[in-house]
Design an enzyme around this catalytic site. Sequence first.
Site, PDB file in Angstrom:
ATOM      1  N   HIS A  64       0.804  -1.218   0.000  1.00 56.61           N
ATOM      2  CA  HIS A  64       0.000   0.000   0.000  1.00 56.61           C
ATOM      3  C   HIS A  64       0.846   1.281   0.000  1.00 56.61           C
ATOM      4  O   HIS A  64       0.298   2.376  -0.044  1.00 56.61           O
ATOM      5  CB  HIS A  64      -0.923   0.026   1.224  1.00 56.61           C
ATOM      6  N   HIS A  71      -3.038  -5.647  -6.070  1.00 53.66           N
ATOM      7  CA  HIS A  71      -3.269  -6.832  -5.251  1.00 53.66           C
ATOM      8  C   HIS A  71      -4.761  -7.135  -5.132  1.00 53.66           C
ATOM      9  O   HIS A  71      -5.607  -6.293  -5.402  1.00 53.66           O
ATOM     10  CB  HIS A  71      -2.638  -6.660  -3.870  1.00 53.66           C
ATOM     11  N   CYS A 106     -14.439  -4.605   4.301  1.00 49.21           N
ATOM     12  CA  CYS A 106     -13.530  -4.748   3.177  1.00 49.21           C
ATOM     13  C   CYS A 106     -12.207  -5.278   3.704  1.00 49.21           C
ATOM     14  O   CYS A 106     -11.912  -5.181   4.894  1.00 49.21           O
ATOM     15  CB  CYS A 106     -13.328  -3.428   2.439  1.00 49.21           C
ATOM     16  N   HIS A 108      -8.576  -8.079   2.507  1.00 54.45           N
ATOM     17  CA  HIS A 108      -7.748  -8.796   1.544  1.00 54.45           C
ATOM     18  C   HIS A 108      -7.755 -10.286   1.863  1.00 54.45           C
ATOM     19  O   HIS A 108      -7.548 -10.664   3.014  1.00 54.45           O
ATOM     20  CB  HIS A 108      -6.302  -8.296   1.603  1.00 54.45           C
ATOM     21  N   GLU A 126     -14.906  -8.625  12.040  1.00 54.02           N
ATOM     22  CA  GLU A 126     -15.057  -7.193  12.298  1.00 54.02           C
ATOM     23  C   GLU A 126     -16.381  -6.849  12.974  1.00 54.02           C
ATOM     24  O   GLU A 126     -16.430  -5.986  13.845  1.00 54.02           O
ATOM     25  CB  GLU A 126     -14.938  -6.404  10.990  1.00 54.02           C
ATOM     26  N   TYR A 142      -8.962  -0.415  -9.387  1.00 56.79           N
ATOM     27  CA  TYR A 142      -8.756   1.022  -9.213  1.00 56.79           C
ATOM     28  C   TYR A 142      -7.372   1.317  -8.658  1.00 56.79           C
ATOM     29  O   TYR A 142      -6.671   0.446  -8.157  1.00 56.79           O
ATOM     30  CB  TYR A 142      -9.829   1.620  -8.298  1.00 56.79           C
ATOM     31  N   GLU A 153      -4.333   2.803  -2.674  1.00 59.10           N
ATOM     32  CA  GLU A 153      -5.149   1.598  -2.881  1.00 59.10           C
ATOM     33  C   GLU A 153      -5.060   1.213  -4.351  1.00 59.10           C
ATOM     34  O   GLU A 153      -5.650   1.859  -5.209  1.00 59.10           O
ATOM     35  CB  GLU A 153      -6.614   1.872  -2.504  1.00 59.10           C
ATOM     36  N   GLU A 155      -5.946  -1.877  -6.296  1.00 57.31           N
ATOM     37  CA  GLU A 155      -6.597  -3.141  -5.991  1.00 57.31           C
ATOM     38  C   GLU A 155      -7.430  -3.716  -7.136  1.00 57.31           C
ATOM     39  O   GLU A 155      -8.017  -2.981  -7.942  1.00 57.31           O
ATOM     40  CB  GLU A 155      -7.492  -2.974  -4.754  1.00 57.31           C
ATOM     41  N   TRP A 198     -12.011   4.639  -1.215  1.00 56.26           N
ATOM     42  CA  TRP A 198     -12.513   3.614  -2.136  1.00 56.26           C
ATOM     43  C   TRP A 198     -14.028   3.466  -2.102  1.00 56.26           C
ATOM     44  O   TRP A 198     -14.604   2.834  -2.975  1.00 56.26           O
ATOM     45  CB  TRP A 198     -11.863   2.259  -1.814  1.00 56.26           C
TER      46      TRP A 198
END
Length: 218
Positions: A64, A71, A106, A108, A126, A142, A153, A155, A198
């Site tokens: 990042h 990624h 959100c 990964h 979360e 993006y 970002e 991604e 994002w």
Amino acid sequence: MPQSLPTSPTHFTSEIDTGLDVETDVTADPTAAAGTGAAGPEILLELVDDEGVTIGTAEKLWAHQQPGRLHRAFSVFLFDRQGRLLLQRRALGKYHSPGVWSNTCCGHPYPDEQPFVAAARRTAEELGVAPALLCEAGTVRYDLPDEASGLIEREWNHLFVGLVTAPVRPNPEEVDDFAFVTAQELRELEEERPFSVWFRTVFEAALPGIREIAGRDW
């Protein structure tokens, strides 16, 4: 306490790729995340090429940092029975985009973890609740710099839309606050409060799927 107030629910698939030009990199030096100090155990992400095919791994924070590495990521949008979107305000202790509002969840996938599995896992971690329904809603790519943190970002993001029917019990280390909002309330909140860089990109990419789940009001 969560903010609440009502709309109306409902059923889909879409695929979106913005076609941005993003460079790829297959190797990563775990020590390259300079200046991070002892920030805890190393977390690896999947690096992907311009077609979303895995080409390697990289340490999370390093991926990042400018210029960033493309990624794999995921974004989740969950709605209640009234068709309201579950938003979260990110915990103040997060290294990236702390204290801003964003979509339900959100994150990964771990290397070799399926995005669907990662999305369900991370939502439970979360928000303390498992999706009652979770559908794929395409992908979006993006390249979005975050001026507040200096991070970027970059991604290939897998989108998921679904329903939540159980009580939300957020993990305070991850989530500072949450709210169920209608489409109108979302517009008002975006005018008043900061959102993740994002959010608007992934929201608009997921909109066809959102309307299938939550109704045409969205």
